[in-house]
Design an enzyme around this catalytic site. Sequence first.
Site, PDB file in Angstrom:
ATOM      1  N   GLU A 148      -4.417  17.608 -10.637  1.00 29.42           N
ATOM      2  CA  GLU A 148      -4.896  18.087 -12.221  1.00 29.42           C
ATOM      3  C   GLU A 148      -6.397  18.384 -12.004  1.00 29.42           C
ATOM      4  OE1 GLU A 148      -3.036  16.200 -15.664  1.00 29.42           O
ATOM      5  OE2 GLU A 148      -4.662  16.679 -16.817  1.00 29.42           O
ATOM      6  N   HIS A 193      -0.497  18.019 -26.756  1.00 29.35           N
ATOM      7  CA  HIS A 193      -0.944  16.641 -26.703  1.00 29.35           C
ATOM      8  C   HIS A 193      -2.187  16.178 -27.028  1.00 29.35           C
ATOM      9  CE1 HIS A 193       2.581  17.156 -24.024  1.00 29.35           C
ATOM     10  NE2 HIS A 193       2.764  15.840 -23.744  1.00 29.35           N
ATOM     11  N   GLU A 233       8.903  19.079 -25.676  1.00 28.18           N
ATOM     12  CA  GLU A 233       8.358  19.314 -24.306  1.00 28.18           C
ATOM     13  C   GLU A 233       9.071  20.554 -23.602  1.00 28.18           C
ATOM     14  OE1 GLU A 233       5.819  17.690 -22.909  1.00 28.18           O
ATOM     15  OE2 GLU A 233       5.716  15.659 -24.138  1.00 28.18           O
ATOM     16  N   LYS A 290       2.695  11.337 -11.438  1.00 29.10           N
ATOM     17  CA  LYS A 290       2.062  10.320 -12.345  1.00 29.10           C
ATOM     18  C   LYS A 290       2.696   9.294 -12.298  1.00 29.10           C
ATOM     19  CE  LYS A 290      -0.988  13.810 -14.770  1.00 29.10           C
ATOM     20  NZ  LYS A 290      -1.382  14.272 -15.836  1.00 29.10           N
ATOM     21  N   LYS A 308       7.646  22.808 -14.512  1.00 31.41           N
ATOM     22  CA  LYS A 308       6.820  21.582 -14.021  1.00 31.41           C
ATOM     23  C   LYS A 308       6.664  21.696 -12.549  1.00 31.41           C
ATOM     24  CE  LYS A 308       5.066  17.272 -14.498  1.00 31.41           C
ATOM     25  NZ  LYS A 308       5.054  16.246 -15.302  1.00 31.41           N
ATOM     26  N   HIS A 321      -1.620  13.316 -29.357  1.00 36.56           N
ATOM     27  CA  HIS A 321      -1.827  11.858 -28.925  1.00 36.56           C
ATOM     28  C   HIS A 321      -2.473  11.176 -30.216  1.00 36.56           C
ATOM     29  CE1 HIS A 321      -1.693  12.051 -24.237  1.00 36.56           C
ATOM     30  NE2 HIS A 321      -0.572  11.726 -24.787  1.00 36.56           N
ATOM     31  N   ARG A 350      -2.828  22.275 -14.090  1.00 37.84           N
ATOM     32  CA  ARG A 350      -2.129  21.327 -14.430  1.00 37.84           C
ATOM     33  C   ARG A 350      -2.279  20.719 -15.770  1.00 37.84           C
ATOM     34  NH1 ARG A 350       0.652  16.262 -11.006  1.00 37.84           N
ATOM     35  NH2 ARG A 350       2.068  15.236 -12.958  1.00 37.84           N
ATOM     36  N   ARG A 388       0.802  -1.179   0.167  1.00 31.43           N
ATOM     37  CA  ARG A 388      -0.166   0.169  -0.032  1.00 31.43           C
ATOM     38  C   ARG A 388       0.867   1.290   0.054  1.00 31.43           C
ATOM     39  NH1 ARG A 388      -3.013  -3.065   3.634  1.00 31.43           N
ATOM     40  NH2 ARG A 388      -4.898  -4.090   2.688  1.00 31.43           N
ATOM     41  N   HIS A 434       6.529  10.130 -29.249  1.00 33.68           N
ATOM     42  CA  HIS A 434       5.658  10.841 -28.347  1.00 33.68           C
ATOM     43  C   HIS A 434       6.000  12.425 -28.806  1.00 33.68           C
ATOM     44  CE1 HIS A 434       3.183  12.442 -25.208  1.00 33.68           C
ATOM     45  NE2 HIS A 434       4.473  13.184 -24.880  1.00 33.68           N
ATOM     46  N   ASN A 486      -0.611  19.703 -21.122  1.00 39.14           N
ATOM     47  CA  ASN A 486      -1.079  18.868 -22.099  1.00 39.14           C
ATOM     48  C   ASN A 486      -1.236  19.725 -23.370  1.00 39.14           C
ATOM     49  OD1 ASN A 486      -1.493  16.603 -20.581  1.00 39.14           O
ATOM     50  ND2 ASN A 486      -3.526  17.476 -20.086  1.00 39.14           N
TER      51      ASN A 486
END
Length: 366
Positions: free
Chosen positions: A240, A251, A186, A144, A230, A255, A244, A122, A268, A248
Amino acid sequence: MPSVIPVSLPQNSYTVAIASNSLETLGAQLQPLNLGQKVLLVSNPEISRHYGDTAIASLEGAGFDVATCILPAGEEHKTPATLQTIYDAALDHRIERSSTFIALGGGVIGDMTGFAAATWLRGVNVVQVPTSLLAMVDAAIGGKTGVNHPRGKNLIGAFHQPRLVLIDPQVLQTLPDREFRAAIAEVIKYGVIWDADLFAQLEQASRLDQYSALSPDLIHLILTRSCQAKAHVVSQDEKEAGLRAILNYGHTIGHAVESLTGYKAVNHGEAVAIGMVAAGQLAVALDLWDQTSCDRQSALIQKAGLPTQIPATVNLDEIVVSLQSDKKVAAGRVKFVLPTQIGAAIVTDQVPAATIQQVLHACQAN
Ligand code: GLY
């Protein structure tokens, strides 16, 4: 000149430490964090061959009891099945709640190790030691973590903040040029959405397309300013809920292009570059951004050796369908991050379908 960047959170604040040859100090940097003695170092064969011994020597020199777990390289292995290998190693090494997983690798290793750390017992500590520029400026910071589901990237995941992010720019020497360039997309993103001065510094650079063509000072500046951007965004919006989402930028369409080209023909960062050009043109079409700034963005992307056009092989109707299934869709409306000036962006779902169609056609190579 080392940089230490705080990621300030209500709980679990940490720092991003950037310094040349700092991999040799990994063990010493962990000592003040009051971690347990046992650590599990997770890496892939290539990264482990280059940097595993240095990391292990540093950890053992600082008194840690180190076990290693080597995972196969590649996005195709970022699956629940591969996690089992980390869990097995944790069990074999008798990892405890106070123990630490250390991710030594790029984004795939970082995301999987982070998720394994979030779930084993956990939750155990994780330390991120990113070895790709993309992981250094993005994935390693912000907590993330996750693995892919056969029907979508990163669908299985958790937020689990690291205890430390340690960045040693020296390891970029072994990064393939294409991966370096992809990560520069990025970096340009941070310039457009957050840091106008970083954007200007990138414009002044004579080259951005190859690690060996950049001075150590420029590399350090790129790392520091990107990580600061960041860290600021994550500090203000850890989960987010709002801000945040500006990370993206590029993206949404990116994507779609990445998945419709099978994640290989366009990688990417290349897809994000194309997505930023398209988002920039959407912003101009909606009178949110000026054409001159949009052209400056395209020029920077080209200087980095990155693509600016959707490949002719991609079916634009499939992009529109793909946009509808994106994680960023809310109540059936696609959310776009659009620049309003160099250094600022907004999130909006008020983009007419006709404008999206028009921009997609304008952005496609003949
Ligand atoms: N890579 C985007 C984020 O961390 O939110």
